[in-house]
Every structure is written in C-alpha cells, then in structure tokens.
Design an enzyme around this catalytic site. Sequence first.
Site, PDB file in Angstrom:
ATOM      1  N   GLU A 381     109.268  -6.513 -14.547  1.00 21.53           N
ATOM      2  CA  GLU A 381     108.767  -5.755 -15.686  1.00 21.53           C
ATOM      3  C   GLU A 381     109.934  -5.201 -16.496  1.00 21.53           C
ATOM      4  O   GLU A 381     110.903  -4.675 -15.939  1.00 21.53           O
ATOM      5  CB  GLU A 381     107.859  -4.622 -15.213  1.00 21.53           C
ATOM      6  CG  GLU A 381     106.641  -5.116 -14.446  1.00 21.53           C
ATOM      7  CD  GLU A 381     105.637  -4.011 -14.144  1.00 21.53           C
ATOM      8  OE1 GLU A 381     105.936  -2.834 -14.445  1.00 21.53           O
ATOM      9  OE2 GLU A 381     104.553  -4.329 -13.623  1.00 21.53           O
ATOM     10  N   GLU A 395     111.236  -2.691 -13.222  1.00 22.60           N
ATOM     11  CA  GLU A 395     111.079  -2.880 -11.786  1.00 22.60           C
ATOM     12  C   GLU A 395     110.682  -4.318 -11.495  1.00 22.60           C
ATOM     13  O   GLU A 395     110.292  -5.074 -12.387  1.00 22.60           O
ATOM     14  CB  GLU A 395     110.019  -1.929 -11.225  1.00 22.60           C
ATOM     15  CG  GLU A 395     108.628  -2.125 -11.790  1.00 22.60           C
ATOM     16  CD  GLU A 395     107.615  -1.159 -11.182  1.00 22.60           C
ATOM     17  OE1 GLU A 395     107.603  -1.037  -9.940  1.00 22.60           O
ATOM     18  OE2 GLU A 395     106.850  -0.553 -11.933  1.00 22.60           O
ATOM     19  N   ASN A 397     107.995  -6.205  -9.021  1.00 20.92           N
ATOM     20  CA  ASN A 397     106.873  -6.067  -8.098  1.00 20.92           C
ATOM     21  C   ASN A 397     106.868  -7.257  -7.141  1.00 20.92           C
ATOM     22  O   ASN A 397     106.625  -8.392  -7.567  1.00 20.92           O
ATOM     23  CB  ASN A 397     105.556  -6.005  -8.871  1.00 20.92           C
ATOM     24  CG  ASN A 397     105.398  -4.694  -9.604  1.00 20.92           C
ATOM     25  OD1 ASN A 397     105.434  -3.632  -9.006  1.00 20.92           O
ATOM     26  ND2 ASN A 397     105.252  -4.756 -10.915  1.00 20.92           N
ATOM     27  N   ARG A 399     105.029  -8.961  -5.281  1.00 14.24           N
ATOM     28  CA  ARG A 399     103.683  -9.421  -4.914  1.00 14.24           C
ATOM     29  C   ARG A 399     103.062 -10.061  -6.139  1.00 14.24           C
ATOM     30  O   ARG A 399     103.650 -10.061  -7.222  1.00 14.24           O
ATOM     31  CB  ARG A 399     102.828  -8.232  -4.476  1.00 14.24           C
ATOM     32  CG  ARG A 399     102.804  -7.111  -5.527  1.00 14.24           C
ATOM     33  CD  ARG A 399     101.837  -6.015  -5.206  1.00 14.24           C
ATOM     34  NE  ARG A 399     101.978  -4.876  -6.086  1.00 14.24           N
ATOM     35  CZ  ARG A 399     101.515  -4.800  -7.325  1.00 14.24           C
ATOM     36  NH1 ARG A 399     100.867  -5.841  -7.856  1.00 14.24           N
ATOM     37  NH2 ARG A 399     101.689  -3.717  -8.060  1.00 14.24           N
TER      38      ARG A 399
END
Length: 562
Positions: A381, A395, A397, A399
């Site tokens: 992101e 960040e 993520n 997943r």
Amino acid sequence: MAPAEPAAKRAASGDLDAAANGDGMPPVMADGRCNSRALSFSELQSAGANPQRRGLPKRAPSLTKLVDDLVDELKGDKSINSVLVANNGLGAVKFMRSIRSWANQTFGNSRAIALVAMATPEDIRINAEHVTLADQFVEVPGGTNNNNYANVKLIVQVAERAGVDAVWPGWGHASENPELPEALAARGIRFLGPPAAAMAALGDKIGSTILAQAAGVPTLPWSGSGVAISYEDCGGVIPQDTYDQACVFTLDEAIEACAKIGYPVMLKASWGGGGKGIRKVQSDEDVRAVFKQIQGEVPGSPIFAMKLAPLSRHLEVQLIADRHGNVVSLFTRDCSVQRRHQKIVEEGPALAASQEMLRDMERCARALARSVGYQGAATVEYLYSIEEKKYYFLELNPRLQVEHPVTEGITNVNIPSVQLLIAMGVPLWRIPQIRATFAGLEAKLEPEQFDMEATPQRLPDSHVVAVRITSENANNGFKPTAGHIDELMFKPTPEVWGYFSVKGGGGIHEFSDSQFGHLFAKGETREAAIRAMVVALRDVRVRGEIHTIIDYAVDMLTSPLL
C-alpha cells in the site's frame, strides 16, 4: 424437544480438547467419517441436505490422480488435494467459489480439491454460506475469534485431525500471525501464504517500513526516518535496538517526534488495523488528547508517528510470489474512498498517477517482496501525493486482501487458485494464468522460462469498481446491526458480479464481520463501471432485521465528487 448443545460449544478452553472425544475432534467412524454427538448440519437445514457434510469426504482415486498429474506437468513438488479454510464469512465464501471454479475449468470437476470448513455454533445457526459450500465442516467453539478463527492451536488441531494437505488463512483472524505458518510447517502441512519469518518481518508496520527503506522504497517522514536494515543483514529479525529507534514509547517522545516531522501527523499503533489505533493530530494538544487512546485500543502495540500526506490517494499493488524467488505484480488498485480508515469503494487499475509512476510503484513493491523471500499473495500500500506527484510506502499486507477480485476482474487471474498452485511448489512462470498477463507469451503447460522483470505485461483494457456491502446503519452513525435476513436478492449480469456470506433465511450474528457482501462492476471505462454498479446496487434487495449501506453507497457513487 430442544436440540442437544454442540459438544464443541461446551469446550471450556480455546481449543477442542474438551470437545466430543476428549482429543479435540468428534469421534471417527471406521470409514473415516466423523460421528459427533453434536446436532448434525442436516438437522439444522431443510430436508435433503447431505448428512455427510460433517464427515471426512470420501475421495475417488481418480481425483487424486488428476491433481498429481497437474503437479507433475507444472513441475510442482507437492500435491494438495484438501484445504482447511481457516476463516469464515465473505473470505471463506470467496475462496471456496474461486477454487471450485478453477477446479471445474482445470479438471472438469469442481470438487477435485476437497474443502474443509470451520464452523462456530453461531455460523451454523445462521446457515452461513461457507458451511454449505464445504465438503466437510468441523464445529469449533463459538464466541469471539480468539476462540476459533484466530486460535492458532485450534486451527492446527483441526488441520491435523481432518488430514488436510494445506491451510488457507484468508484475511483477518489468524492470517497475519506468524505462529500459524510456523506450526503448520513443523507438521508438514502447507500454508497458502508466506513463511513465518517473512510474515513477521513485513506484517509489522514499523518493521516493514524499516525494511522498505533499506530496499530503496520511498517513505514519508516518520519517527523512523533514516532507520534501515536489510532483511538479509538482520537474518529476518530486526534487532530490538534498531526497531526501538523508530518507535515512540511515551507521550513526551510522541510530541517530540511529531514536532520534528511537522504537523499534521498520523499516530499509529503498529499492530492496529481496521481503524483501530490510528489518530490524526495537528498539535501538541492533540497528541496529549489521543496518545493514551491509541495505547488502549491496541494494548502492548509499538506506536509510531508518520507525516500526514494532504491531497493524496491510497494506491495498492497486488503481488504474487512463488517458492522459487519469482515475484509478479498484477497492476494497481485505488482504495481512497474510505470511512474511518475502512475501505468502502475500491477500483482498478489506478488512474491517479501516470503509467510510468505506476510501473515504478510495482517495481519497488516487487523488490521489497523479493528482498525478504516472500511467498504467496501480498499487497503493498502506498500514499500518492497529488501535489508532489510522488508516492510513499505505507505498509505491506502479508495476505490476500478483501478487494483482490478487483485485480481478478482486470487481469482474468483467479488469485486463490494461484495461491494453491504456489503452495504446490509450481513456479509462477509455469502457471498459464500468470503467463497470460505477459505480452507475447502463450498460456500453455509446457512453457519456456522467461525473465519476469524484463518482459512487459499486457496492460488492463477495462476498469472495475467494487463496493462493500455491510450491515451498518448509515442513518445512525454506521452502527453495526445483526439479525435475521428474510430475503437477499442480487441478480448478476455479464458486467456485474458479487459474493455474499449469507442467503435469504440466514442472518448476521453478533460475532459476524459487518461486511456480508461485495459487488464488482466492470466496464471499458471508469464511468461505465460506475454506471453499471449503480444500476446493480439499486436492484439489490435485502429484507430483514438488519440495516445496510446500499443507499449510502448509491448516493456516494452518483456524487460529482467521486
């Protein structure tokens, strides 16, 4: 006569040790099926339901051979014939439908991969869709998710006793807990996600930003500016003293960091998410007012400060990485339309930045994933500053994201099926769906290896807009609602599709995620996709005890500001 209380519900601990057989699972019959004393699912549904949904599904040898042959052709290293879906709600439904679709197209049999669900008494009571879709379900303790879907010990127990080859964690719950892949790896069970070390390093907002700086990814001014160490140099574990340099531990440290960065600033708890542990501050007085609130919302979490980027867009890059060091990016998404830091409308590909800038964002995202030996699906992101025309790392993520179907719509890649193939050890460059995203390559089973960094990809020729359907009351401060759903009607079209975690006759229970639906509209342009979405939303009918944000979403999509 009142039904017997489910044995799993009677378990006093957070696992299944007190359930049915005393060993964590219902008694097993001679043919391998479970014979729980709990009320059977068929008794809870209408007549005609398959009573063997509680048992380990019998598997024809021909199905196993189909999977084995595919793995041999694609040069994988492990056949995965069964998967435990360690999630519920919309995530579980989406994964199951994706795997069923892929299996039907690949093997001519939608049940070539056996899917095992976990189900709480609350899920069973509301006729949760993921329970109906599964080949088998295992009843687990109810209540909050630390009793079930976020309970690593429980998930591992269920996976072992059900005899599955792999576990899919979904999003939320235990999906970002490194203890889960670590425990599964110790038992020879594949995890449809990253290894524990990469997850631990990147799943933490502070740690991932330190690693991103070391990988050359641009970051906003923050409390850890200048703090950098590569994944290779630290062996996957950032030294505590290095990590602490990026944190603020006291109110005075927070004020000092914010003053140095320059207001406005975002104060964030590294373990926070979904709007928890994050506050905008514009003065020292604001910091004094919110610092303890942040600490209280995410107890024990490290806290950091980061410059607030005005007039910015929230852009994402979808990543897929295999077990052989290959990483591919599947373009971008724009998730700027949010309420209380919760995404409402997602779309892709991103249009806010130039194509050159978007490709550079993708390149940096791939470099970061490659630097830590990432595997599986991930999302990087960014904040894109409209005024500066620059992007900054937010960040990673570790997943699959809720909004991944946006990417599927613009690439025709079934991402859960690619997760499955990666877990089988198949290299990305051999996966037909992935090859099809590159220019000049044929999607065939006997391909030649190619340079995934140097080969150009086919740019998306359409636009997809997504809207999350939640059981919130937009006229009462978006307060979550729960209750029975008498009717749920949605008519898909060639341009619009969607997923729902419940059906008419079901409901939203008190522990459910408020999001129970997700709609996607595709068009040649952004405007065409929005028009199709508005028409679809106006046709959705939800009647029952819950409220939804559908009317609010229509008003938002038809606003000139969008």
